[in-house]
Design a protein around this motif. Sequence first.
Motif, PDB file in Angstrom:
ATOM      1  N   GLU A   1       0.810  -1.065   0.139  1.00 58.00           N
ATOM      2  CA  GLU A   1       0.039   0.015  -0.075  1.00 58.00           C
ATOM      3  C   GLU A   1       0.878   1.369  -0.019  1.00 58.00           C
ATOM      4  O   GLU A   1       0.472   2.216  -0.762  1.00 58.00           O
ATOM      5  CB  GLU A   1      -1.153   0.023   1.117  1.00 58.00           C
TER       6      GLU A   1
ATOM      7  N   GLU B   1       3.851   1.487  -1.379  1.00 60.72           N
ATOM      8  CA  GLU B   1       4.358   1.553  -2.829  1.00 60.72           C
ATOM      9  C   GLU B   1       3.019   2.299  -3.643  1.00 60.72           C
ATOM     10  O   GLU B   1       3.713   3.061  -4.542  1.00 60.72           O
ATOM     11  CB  GLU B   1       4.682   0.296  -3.269  1.00 60.72           C
ATOM     12  N   LYS B   2       2.056   1.974  -3.330  1.00 58.72           N
ATOM     13  CA  LYS B   2       0.995   2.410  -4.334  1.00 58.72           C
ATOM     14  C   LYS B   2       0.680   4.073  -4.114  1.00 58.72           C
ATOM     15  O   LYS B   2       0.870   4.752  -5.069  1.00 58.72           O
ATOM     16  CB  LYS B   2      -0.435   1.688  -4.181  1.00 58.72           C
TER      17      LYS B   2
ATOM     18  N   ARG C   1       4.024   5.732  -5.239  1.00 56.74           N
ATOM     19  CA  ARG C   1       4.024   5.830  -6.925  1.00 56.74           C
ATOM     20  C   ARG C   1       2.831   6.901  -7.375  1.00 56.74           C
ATOM     21  O   ARG C   1       3.084   7.618  -8.190  1.00 56.74           O
ATOM     22  CB  ARG C   1       3.698   4.437  -7.524  1.00 56.74           C
TER      23      ARG C   1
END
Length: 142
Positions: free
Chosen positions: A89, A91-92, A95
């Motif tokens: 999560e 990382e999401k 990004r």
Amino acid sequence: MTVPTIDIILEDPSKDDLRAIVSTLDAYNDAHSGMVDLPGFAVLIRDPETTAAIGGLYATDGYGWAFIRYLAIPESLRGQGFGQRLIAEAEKIARGRGYIGLWLDTFEFQARPFYEKLGFEVFGQLEGGAGAIPRYFLKKRF
């Protein structure tokens, strides 16, 4: 003009004192980096009965990187995939904010192998010794 004084705080400083330090640093960094800090973010693990947070991840802006400041999972939930889900999560979110990666630090007795399993690599360390525990700095570039 009155000359400022130096005040030594040997215990935890107040939240107001910390805010004064951070706001002064943020003002300098904003003026000289060409970037403005984004707010921090959290991914929480909640108790299903009380909805209280019982663990999770907290990350802050790191001028193009998300810095995972804290990741904590209750002992009873370890080994069940919660850590992997928290990192995924994060990382999401990172990004989505346009960061180039995540970074963090961990002590020798904590979770270095866990992070390496998720694709993080060591980029620095502080050695251990008498009264000092080794500390590792890891990153995961997208």
